[in-house]
Structures are given as C-alpha cells and as structure tokens.
Scaffold this motif. Structure first.
Motif, PDB file in Angstrom:
ATOM      1  N   PRO A   1       0.827  -1.218   0.000  1.00 29.92           N
ATOM      2  CA  PRO A   1       0.000   0.000   0.000  1.00 29.92           C
ATOM      3  C   PRO A   1       0.855   1.259   0.000  1.00 29.92           C
ATOM      4  O   PRO A   1       1.906   1.316   0.630  1.00 29.92           O
ATOM      5  N   ARG A   2       0.375   2.273  -0.710  1.00 28.81           N
ATOM      6  CA  ARG A   2       1.084   3.547  -0.781  1.00 28.81           C
ATOM      7  C   ARG A   2       0.626   4.522   0.296  1.00 28.81           C
ATOM      8  O   ARG A   2       1.254   5.558   0.502  1.00 28.81           O
ATOM      9  N   ASN A   3      -0.484   4.189   0.960  1.00 34.02           N
ATOM     10  CA  ASN A   3      -0.975   5.029   2.054  1.00 34.02           C
ATOM     11  C   ASN A   3      -1.802   4.163   2.995  1.00 34.02           C
ATOM     12  O   ASN A   3      -1.876   2.941   2.824  1.00 34.02           O
ATOM     13  N   ASP A   4      -2.431   4.794   3.977  1.00 38.59           N
ATOM     14  CA  ASP A   4      -3.142   4.052   5.015  1.00 38.59           C
ATOM     15  C   ASP A   4      -4.565   3.659   4.633  1.00 38.59           C
ATOM     16  O   ASP A   4      -5.253   3.001   5.420  1.00 38.59           O
ATOM     17  N   THR A   5      -5.015   4.055   3.450  1.00 44.03           N
ATOM     18  CA  THR A   5      -6.402   3.766   3.075  1.00 44.03           C
ATOM     19  C   THR A   5      -6.535   3.035   1.746  1.00 44.03           C
ATOM     20  O   THR A   5      -7.629   2.592   1.406  1.00 44.03           O
TER      21      THR A   5
ATOM     22  N   ARG B   1       4.245 -11.082 -15.707  1.00 45.02           N
ATOM     23  CA  ARG B   1       5.161 -10.011 -16.095  1.00 45.02           C
ATOM     24  C   ARG B   1       4.731  -8.673 -15.515  1.00 45.02           C
ATOM     25  O   ARG B   1       5.550  -7.820 -15.224  1.00 45.02           O
ATOM     26  N   VAL B   2       3.422  -8.488 -15.367  1.00 47.95           N
ATOM     27  CA  VAL B   2       2.894  -7.229 -14.856  1.00 47.95           C
ATOM     28  C   VAL B   2       2.040  -7.523 -13.634  1.00 47.95           C
ATOM     29  O   VAL B   2       1.164  -8.379 -13.677  1.00 47.95           O
ATOM     30  N   ILE B   3       2.307  -6.828 -12.538  1.00 50.28           N
ATOM     31  CA  ILE B   3       1.533  -6.987 -11.316  1.00 50.28           C
ATOM     32  C   ILE B   3       0.634  -5.767 -11.185  1.00 50.28           C
ATOM     33  O   ILE B   3       1.095  -4.660 -10.925  1.00 50.28           O
ATOM     34  N   SER B   4      -0.660  -5.962 -11.400  1.00 48.87           N
ATOM     35  CA  SER B   4      -1.603  -4.852 -11.383  1.00 48.87           C
ATOM     36  C   SER B   4      -1.844  -4.383  -9.956  1.00 48.87           C
ATOM     37  O   SER B   4      -2.044  -5.195  -9.054  1.00 48.87           O
ATOM     38  N   ARG B   5      -1.830  -3.059  -9.753  1.00 45.06           N
ATOM     39  CA  ARG B   5      -2.087  -2.515  -8.418  1.00 45.06           C
ATOM     40  C   ARG B   5      -3.580  -2.464  -8.122  1.00 45.06           C
ATOM     41  O   ARG B   5      -4.026  -2.877  -7.058  1.00 45.06           O
ATOM     42  N   THR B   6      -4.368  -1.946  -9.039  1.00 41.44           N
ATOM     43  CA  THR B   6      -5.820  -1.914  -8.879  1.00 41.44           C
ATOM     44  C   THR B   6      -6.463  -2.191 -10.216  1.00 41.44           C
ATOM     45  O   THR B   6      -5.845  -2.043 -11.270  1.00 41.44           O
ATOM     46  N   ALA B   7      -7.724  -2.578 -10.186  1.00 43.82           N
ATOM     47  CA  ALA B   7      -8.418  -2.951 -11.417  1.00 43.82           C
ATOM     48  C   ALA B   7      -8.538  -1.781 -12.381  1.00 43.82           C
ATOM     49  O   ALA B   7      -8.553  -1.956 -13.589  1.00 43.82           O
ATOM     50  N   ASP B   8      -8.628  -0.550 -11.842  1.00 43.94           N
ATOM     51  CA  ASP B   8      -8.811   0.602 -12.716  1.00 43.94           C
ATOM     52  C   ASP B   8      -7.569   1.486 -12.753  1.00 43.94           C
ATOM     53  O   ASP B   8      -7.657   2.672 -13.023  1.00 43.94           O
ATOM     54  N   ASP B   9      -6.407   0.911 -12.453  1.00 39.64           N
ATOM     55  CA  ASP B   9      -5.166   1.675 -12.475  1.00 39.64           C
ATOM     56  C   ASP B   9      -4.765   1.937 -13.920  1.00 39.64           C
ATOM     57  O   ASP B   9      -4.484   1.011 -14.677  1.00 39.64           O
ATOM     58  N   THR B  10      -4.741   3.181 -14.322  1.00 35.01           N
ATOM     59  CA  THR B  10      -4.426   3.510 -15.712  1.00 35.01           C
ATOM     60  C   THR B  10      -2.927   3.510 -15.973  1.00 35.01           C
ATOM     61  O   THR B  10      -2.500   3.552 -17.114  1.00 35.01           O
ATOM     62  N   LEU B  11      -2.126   3.454 -14.909  1.00 33.20           N
ATOM     63  CA  LEU B  11      -0.684   3.491 -15.093  1.00 33.20           C
ATOM     64  C   LEU B  11      -0.108   2.105 -15.354  1.00 33.20           C
ATOM     65  O   LEU B  11       0.936   1.965 -15.964  1.00 33.20           O
TER      66      LEU B  11
END
Length: 238
Positions: A162-166, A192-202
């Motif tokens: 996680p990048r923050n507390d929420t 090869r790619v580990i997705s952070r969130t389903a809607d992560d555009t990055l």
C-alpha cells in the motif's frame, strides 16, 4: 593465521552460495519453506532461490506492524473469483463475512471459517517477483471445502504494498497448488505485470486467457501477433 584463512574461506563460500539469488524478506518461514518445496524450479527461475534451494535474506529488516489486519480489511479476494466453488463475495475479505462466519486474527494473517468453506491467509515474504525493481507482498491463501471430496487450493498471490493508510489492495495469483485428496497439481502464471488496482491507468492488468479450468493444465495459447505479451496459468512439473 590459519584460523583467519578459514574464516575468509567460510565467508566467501557463504557469499557464493547466495550468488545469483535476489534478496528476500521472509515473514513466515514455514510458509516460505513449503512454497519452496512445492515449486523450487519456479523460484529458481525467479531468482528467489539459488541452485541449492536456499534464499538470500535481505539486509533490511524494515517491515510492517500488522500484515494480518491490513490484508483482512483492505485486500480484495478477486484473485479467487475464477474459482466456481468460491461463493463468498465482497470488496475485501472483511466484507465476505456471513453471520455464521468465524474469524481468527494473527499478526501475519487470519483464518475465516465460513459455513461451507475454510480459508487461511498468511503473509509469506516480500519479494521482487518479476525483476522490475519493485517489491511485492507474497501471500499464501489456502481455501478448503468443508464438505468431503472437494478440492483444496493454495493460492500464492502477489500484492503491491500500500502507498498510504487507506488504499485498497488487489492481488495477482502467481501460482495455485490444487489438490484432490493426495493428487496435487501446480499451476503457474507468467506474471510479467503486477496490477495494483483494477482501474489503475498506469499499469495494465495482467492478461489471462484461461483461469484454472479444473485439473486440466492451462497453457498460454499460441500468439498470432509476434511480440504480444501473453500471461496465463500453466502447469509446471513438480
């Protein structure tokens, strides 16, 4: 002088033994050892084990205070949604609880006793799975039916820290160890790619052609376009 030379040779041997292996922060040693026994070749390819099936401990001892609570309240169980036997849905594991469900919390994990299913999740290690310079939380999630004759699945899941507390967390199943009684199969995804969130555009989500259809080996379909990334579950020999 002789003692000094022996010490130097011993230290050099220890360094060579870990040569080629990336450093790993092991949180639950028994869980990591079990994973290493089940998929030594895969962990060697990922450079998480050396040729002697030993890992290189990371020099940093920095860790998280309570992995279990964070994973229970913030991790999505979506990595199991391809399993037709999993019927306890929710945005997080906490949200999957039914009135009859019972939970046991631990510093590095938790267990849930659902009406028809038992689940045990553990924080195993911190690794750089795909050698991109970014570390992931490696967790183990064992799912067992409470009725006789069913199959059990042990998911090995990669979770970006996680990048923050929420921030809500999403996991990518890197491997699944599936058993019917004493007959077990290991399925591995080329992550090869580990997705952070389903809607992560990055970060584009990992492509999956087929997801665990029973005990049949799942292989990457032939690519019609050269150079196109493929990522699927495939069976590796144990």
């Amino acid at each position: 002088m002789l003692i000094y030379r022996l010490c130097v040779l011993f230290c050099l041997g220890a360094l060579l033994a870990g040569c080629g292996a990336k450093p790993v922060v092991v949180i639950e040693k028994e869980q990591f050892a079990q994973m290493a026994r089940r998929m030594p070749k895969e962990l060697q390819v990922r450079r998480l084990l050396n040729s002697d099936n030993a890992y290189t401990p990371a020099l940093s001892l920095a860790g998280f205070r309570n992995y279990g609570d964070t994973l229970f309240h913030r991790l999505s169980p979506s990595f199991m949604f391809g399993d037709s036997g999993h019927v306890y849905l929710g945005d997080t594991f906490a949200a999957t609880l039914q009135p009859e469900s019972r939970v046991k919390h631990r510093p590095n994990g938790f267990s849930i006793n659902h009406p028809t299913q038992k689940l045990d999740l553990n924080m195993v290690a911190i690794v750089d799975w795909n050698s991109d310079g970014e570390t992931e939380w490696l967790i183990s999630c064992l799912v067992e039916p409470k009725t006789g004759g069913g199959r059990s699945r042990n998911y090995y899941v990669l979770v970006p820290p996680p990048r923050n507390d929420t921030e809500q967390l999403k996991g990518t199943a890197a491997a699944v160890y599936e058993c019917f009684g004493l007959a077990c199969n290991l399925y591995v995804r080329d992550s090869r790619v580990i997705s952070r969130t389903a809607d992560d555009t990055l970060i584009a989500p990992t492509e999956v052609q087929d997801f665990m259809p029973g005990l049949q080996p799942v292989t990457t379909p032939p690519s019609g376009t050269p150079g196109k990334k493929q990522s699927a579950m495939e069976e590796r020999s144990l």
